[in-house]
Design a protein around this motif. Structure first.
Motif, PDB file in Angstrom:
ATOM      1  N   LEU A  74      13.051 -46.582 -12.997  1.00  0.00           N
ATOM      2  CA  LEU A  74      14.159 -47.318 -12.389  1.00  0.00           C
ATOM      3  C   LEU A  74      15.209 -47.730 -13.416  1.00  0.00           C
ATOM      4  O   LEU A  74      16.303 -48.157 -13.048  1.00  0.00           O
ATOM      5  CB  LEU A  74      13.631 -48.572 -11.677  1.00  0.00           C
ATOM      6  CG  LEU A  74      12.726 -48.333 -10.471  1.00  0.00           C
ATOM      7  CD1 LEU A  74      12.286 -49.670  -9.876  1.00  0.00           C
ATOM      8  CD2 LEU A  74      13.425 -47.484  -9.418  1.00  0.00           C
ATOM      9  N   THR A  75      14.883 -47.598 -14.695  1.00  0.00           N
ATOM     10  CA  THR A  75      15.818 -48.015 -15.738  1.00  0.00           C
ATOM     11  C   THR A  75      17.150 -47.288 -15.602  1.00  0.00           C
ATOM     12  O   THR A  75      17.203 -46.054 -15.609  1.00  0.00           O
ATOM     13  CB  THR A  75      15.220 -47.735 -17.127  1.00  0.00           C
ATOM     14  OG1 THR A  75      13.978 -48.443 -17.246  1.00  0.00           O
ATOM     15  CG2 THR A  75      16.174 -48.199 -18.215  1.00  0.00           C
ATOM     16  N   GLY A  76      18.223 -48.053 -15.436  1.00  0.00           N
ATOM     17  CA  GLY A  76      19.553 -47.477 -15.308  1.00  0.00           C
ATOM     18  C   GLY A  76      19.838 -46.840 -13.968  1.00  0.00           C
ATOM     19  O   GLY A  76      20.880 -46.210 -13.798  1.00  0.00           O
ATOM     20  N   ALA A  77      18.916 -46.996 -13.006  1.00  0.00           N
ATOM     21  CA  ALA A  77      19.099 -46.345 -11.704  1.00  0.00           C
ATOM     22  C   ALA A  77      20.258 -46.963 -10.940  1.00  0.00           C
ATOM     23  O   ALA A  77      20.415 -48.177 -10.873  1.00  0.00           O
ATOM     24  CB  ALA A  77      17.821 -46.449 -10.885  1.00  0.00           C
ATOM     25  N   ARG A  78      21.050 -46.098 -10.335  1.00  0.00           N
ATOM     26  CA  ARG A  78      22.168 -46.514  -9.486  1.00  0.00           C
ATOM     27  C   ARG A  78      22.184 -45.603  -8.267  1.00  0.00           C
ATOM     28  O   ARG A  78      22.208 -44.383  -8.414  1.00  0.00           O
ATOM     29  CB  ARG A  78      23.490 -46.441 -10.242  1.00  0.00           C
ATOM     30  CG  ARG A  78      24.688 -46.897  -9.424  1.00  0.00           C
ATOM     31  CD  ARG A  78      25.906 -47.075 -10.313  1.00  0.00           C
ATOM     32  NE  ARG A  78      27.073 -47.481  -9.544  1.00  0.00           N
ATOM     33  CZ  ARG A  78      28.212 -47.891 -10.091  1.00  0.00           C
ATOM     34  NH1 ARG A  78      28.320 -47.968 -11.411  1.00  0.00           N
ATOM     35  NH2 ARG A  78      29.238 -48.244  -9.340  1.00  0.00           N
ATOM     36  N   LEU A  79      22.149 -46.198  -7.086  1.00  0.00           N
ATOM     37  CA  LEU A  79      22.026 -45.428  -5.856  1.00  0.00           C
ATOM     38  C   LEU A  79      23.151 -45.747  -4.894  1.00  0.00           C
ATOM     39  O   LEU A  79      23.656 -46.873  -4.862  1.00  0.00           O
ATOM     40  CB  LEU A  79      20.699 -45.752  -5.155  1.00  0.00           C
ATOM     41  CG  LEU A  79      19.411 -45.606  -5.971  1.00  0.00           C
ATOM     42  CD1 LEU A  79      18.240 -46.137  -5.167  1.00  0.00           C
ATOM     43  CD2 LEU A  79      19.184 -44.156  -6.356  1.00  0.00           C
ATOM     44  N   SER A  80      23.528 -44.751  -4.122  1.00  0.00           N
ATOM     45  CA  SER A  80      24.432 -44.955  -2.997  1.00  0.00           C
ATOM     46  C   SER A  80      23.588 -44.851  -1.734  1.00  0.00           C
ATOM     47  O   SER A  80      22.958 -43.819  -1.494  1.00  0.00           O
ATOM     48  CB  SER A  80      25.540 -43.901  -2.984  1.00  0.00           C
ATOM     49  OG  SER A  80      26.392 -44.058  -4.092  1.00  0.00           O
ATOM     50  N   LEU A  81      23.555 -45.926  -0.941  1.00  0.00           N
ATOM     51  CA  LEU A  81      22.626 -46.001   0.175  1.00  0.00           C
ATOM     52  C   LEU A  81      23.334 -46.224   1.498  1.00  0.00           C
ATOM     53  O   LEU A  81      24.353 -46.923   1.555  1.00  0.00           O
ATOM     54  CB  LEU A  81      21.638 -47.157  -0.034  1.00  0.00           C
ATOM     55  CG  LEU A  81      20.751 -47.103  -1.283  1.00  0.00           C
ATOM     56  CD1 LEU A  81      19.917 -48.361  -1.365  1.00  0.00           C
ATOM     57  CD2 LEU A  81      19.866 -45.887  -1.259  1.00  0.00           C
ATOM     58  N   LEU A  82      22.743 -45.672   2.541  1.00  0.00           N
ATOM     59  CA  LEU A  82      23.126 -46.000   3.901  1.00  0.00           C
ATOM     60  C   LEU A  82      21.916 -46.696   4.515  1.00  0.00           C
ATOM     61  O   LEU A  82      20.911 -46.057   4.819  1.00  0.00           O
ATOM     62  CB  LEU A  82      23.487 -44.744   4.700  1.00  0.00           C
ATOM     63  CG  LEU A  82      23.898 -44.985   6.156  1.00  0.00           C
ATOM     64  CD1 LEU A  82      25.173 -45.813   6.229  1.00  0.00           C
ATOM     65  CD2 LEU A  82      24.081 -43.657   6.882  1.00  0.00           C
ATOM     66  N   SER A  96      11.531 -43.996  -4.698  1.00  0.00           N
ATOM     67  CA  SER A  96      10.675 -42.951  -5.266  1.00  0.00           C
ATOM     68  C   SER A  96       9.256 -43.446  -5.515  1.00  0.00           C
ATOM     69  O   SER A  96       8.585 -42.990  -6.451  1.00  0.00           O
ATOM     70  CB  SER A  96      11.291 -42.407  -6.566  1.00  0.00           C
ATOM     71  OG  SER A  96      12.535 -41.792  -6.311  1.00  0.00           O
ATOM     72  N   GLY A  97       8.788 -44.393  -4.706  1.00  0.00           N
ATOM     73  CA  GLY A  97       7.427 -44.886  -4.840  1.00  0.00           C
ATOM     74  C   GLY A  97       7.173 -45.694  -6.096  1.00  0.00           C
ATOM     75  O   GLY A  97       6.020 -45.870  -6.508  1.00  0.00           O
ATOM     76  N   LEU A  98       8.229 -46.216  -6.719  1.00  0.00           N
ATOM     77  CA  LEU A  98       8.077 -46.933  -7.988  1.00  0.00           C
ATOM     78  C   LEU A  98       7.869 -48.433  -7.794  1.00  0.00           C
ATOM     79  O   LEU A  98       7.870 -49.184  -8.767  1.00  0.00           O
ATOM     80  CB  LEU A  98       9.303 -46.685  -8.875  1.00  0.00           C
ATOM     81  CG  LEU A  98       9.507 -45.231  -9.313  1.00  0.00           C
ATOM     82  CD1 LEU A  98      10.796 -45.074 -10.109  1.00  0.00           C
ATOM     83  CD2 LEU A  98       8.321 -44.753 -10.140  1.00  0.00           C
ATOM     84  N   GLY A  99       7.674 -48.846  -6.556  1.00  0.00           N
ATOM     85  CA  GLY A  99       7.390 -50.254  -6.309  1.00  0.00           C
ATOM     86  C   GLY A  99       8.561 -50.986  -5.685  1.00  0.00           C
ATOM     87  O   GLY A  99       9.724 -50.688  -5.975  1.00  0.00           O
ATOM     88  N   ALA A 100       8.249 -51.927  -4.805  1.00  0.00           N
ATOM     89  CA  ALA A 100       9.288 -52.691  -4.102  1.00  0.00           C
ATOM     90  C   ALA A 100       9.992 -53.661  -5.052  1.00  0.00           C
ATOM     91  O   ALA A 100       9.351 -54.368  -5.816  1.00  0.00           O
ATOM     92  CB  ALA A 100       8.671 -53.458  -2.938  1.00  0.00           C
ATOM     93  N   LYS A 101      11.311 -53.657  -5.000  1.00  0.00           N
ATOM     94  CA  LYS A 101      12.132 -54.577  -5.781  1.00  0.00           C
ATOM     95  C   LYS A 101      13.054 -55.337  -4.829  1.00  0.00           C
ATOM     96  O   LYS A 101      13.528 -54.788  -3.835  1.00  0.00           O
ATOM     97  CB  LYS A 101      12.975 -53.818  -6.819  1.00  0.00           C
ATOM     98  CG  LYS A 101      12.161 -53.003  -7.820  1.00  0.00           C
ATOM     99  CD  LYS A 101      11.285 -53.896  -8.687  1.00  0.00           C
ATOM    100  CE  LYS A 101      10.491 -53.055  -9.689  1.00  0.00           C
ATOM    101  NZ  LYS A 101       9.596 -53.907 -10.522  1.00  0.00           N
ATOM    102  N   SER A 102      13.310 -56.576  -5.146  1.00  0.00           N
ATOM    103  CA  SER A 102      14.188 -57.381  -4.301  1.00  0.00           C
ATOM    104  C   SER A 102      15.605 -56.826  -4.327  1.00  0.00           C
ATOM    105  O   SER A 102      16.073 -56.328  -5.356  1.00  0.00           O
ATOM    106  CB  SER A 102      14.209 -58.830  -4.785  1.00  0.00           C
ATOM    107  OG  SER A 102      12.951 -59.444  -4.616  1.00  0.00           O
ATOM    108  N   LEU A 103      16.256 -56.901  -3.173  1.00  0.00           N
ATOM    109  CA  LEU A 103      17.670 -56.529  -3.080  1.00  0.00           C
ATOM    110  C   LEU A 103      18.494 -57.800  -3.182  1.00  0.00           C
ATOM    111  O   LEU A 103      18.340 -58.711  -2.366  1.00  0.00           O
ATOM    112  CB  LEU A 103      17.945 -55.820  -1.752  1.00  0.00           C
ATOM    113  CG  LEU A 103      17.649 -54.321  -1.719  1.00  0.00           C
ATOM    114  CD1 LEU A 103      17.561 -53.832  -0.284  1.00  0.00           C
ATOM    115  CD2 LEU A 103      18.714 -53.548  -2.482  1.00  0.00           C
TER     116      LEU A 103
END
Length: 249
Positions: A74-82, A96-103
């Motif tokens: 997740l380091t440096g990850a940036r996503l465009s989401l709908l 990508s199954g790397l664990g739930a993170k707070s939004l």
């Protein structure tokens, strides 16, 4: 020219005069450029998830993001989401199954707060090492802009610039001298500018009226006095419960 050798000084030498000069093969160079282009495309795809699934959980929604190319970190990850659902009070996202993170989202004060997410909302998020943060901050609240208030029978409204409007009903009916004292819902920090009195007369006082003043002898930053009068406007009228409107700052 190769990935291992790189583009060194020998490729800059003059082929006509320098025996150490090396030619740049067009086919090999084109392959390297194609590989670079493909790698950039893969990186862009990895950072873009065009859809998420959302399942409601207590207090929020747990989103799942599945980029076309799975992320390994997740380091440096940036996503465009709908987003596929409302976010609830405490949304999370598992990428990508790397664990739930707070939004999270930055509020008007600059602090991170739970993100506000609506179904079909398009947003860019970035991982800051702790949370995924929606890059667009929340708009300032009306209260933070100076519009705080209380909507009630006796209430107030603050306006940008410091002006305050207050209204209410006297707690007790006017006495035999025809006046009632009222206490404002909140204190005016500076001064009272104007006070207006009203009451609905009936019986022998029908058609009567009332008045009040912002004069310092009858009004303070916390209270004011309202007089009620009979229909002739010459005799104080007791037993009435007047309303008021006060303006100050």
């Amino acid at each position: 020219m190769s990935y291992a050798e790189g583009f060194n000084f020998n490729f800059e030498r003059n082929l006509a005069t320098d025996p150490l000069a090396k030619p740049i093969g067009r086919q090999k160079l084109n392959q390297i450029l194609n590989d670079i282009t493909d790698a950039l495309g893969d990186a862009q795809t990895a950072l873009t998830a065009v859809a998420t699934t959302g399942a409601y959980v207590a207090g929020g929604t747990s989103f799942v993001a599945t980029p076309a190319k799975a992320l390994s970190t997740l380091t440096g990850a940036r996503l465009s989401l709908l987003f596929g659902a409302d976010g609830g009070a405490a949304p999370t996202i598992n990428t990508s199954g790397l664990g739930a993170k707070s939004l999270k989202q930055y509020g008007a004060t600059g602090a991170k707060v739970a993100a506000v997410i609506a179904a079909n909302q398009l947003a860019d998020i970035e991982y800051d090492g702790i949370d995924f943060v929606i890059l667009d901050p929340l708009p300032a609240s009306l209260a933070s802009l100076g519009f705080a208030g209380a909507k009630a029978t006796s209430g107030y409204q603050k306006l940008p610039g410091g002006l305050i409007i207050q209204w209410g009903v006297a707690a007790a009916a006017s006495n035999s001298s025809g006046y009632a004292d009222v206490t404002f819902p909140i204190a005016f920090p500076g001064a009272v500018l104007s006070v207006y009195g009203f009451y609905s007369a009936s019986g022998t006082t029908a058609g009567g009226g009332c008045f009040c003043t912002a004069a310092s002898s009858f009004a303070t930053t916390t209270t004011c006095r309202i007089w009620t009068y009979s229909s002739s406007f010459s005799t104080p009228s007791g037993g009435n419960t007047p309303s008021y409107l006060a303006i100050g700052y």
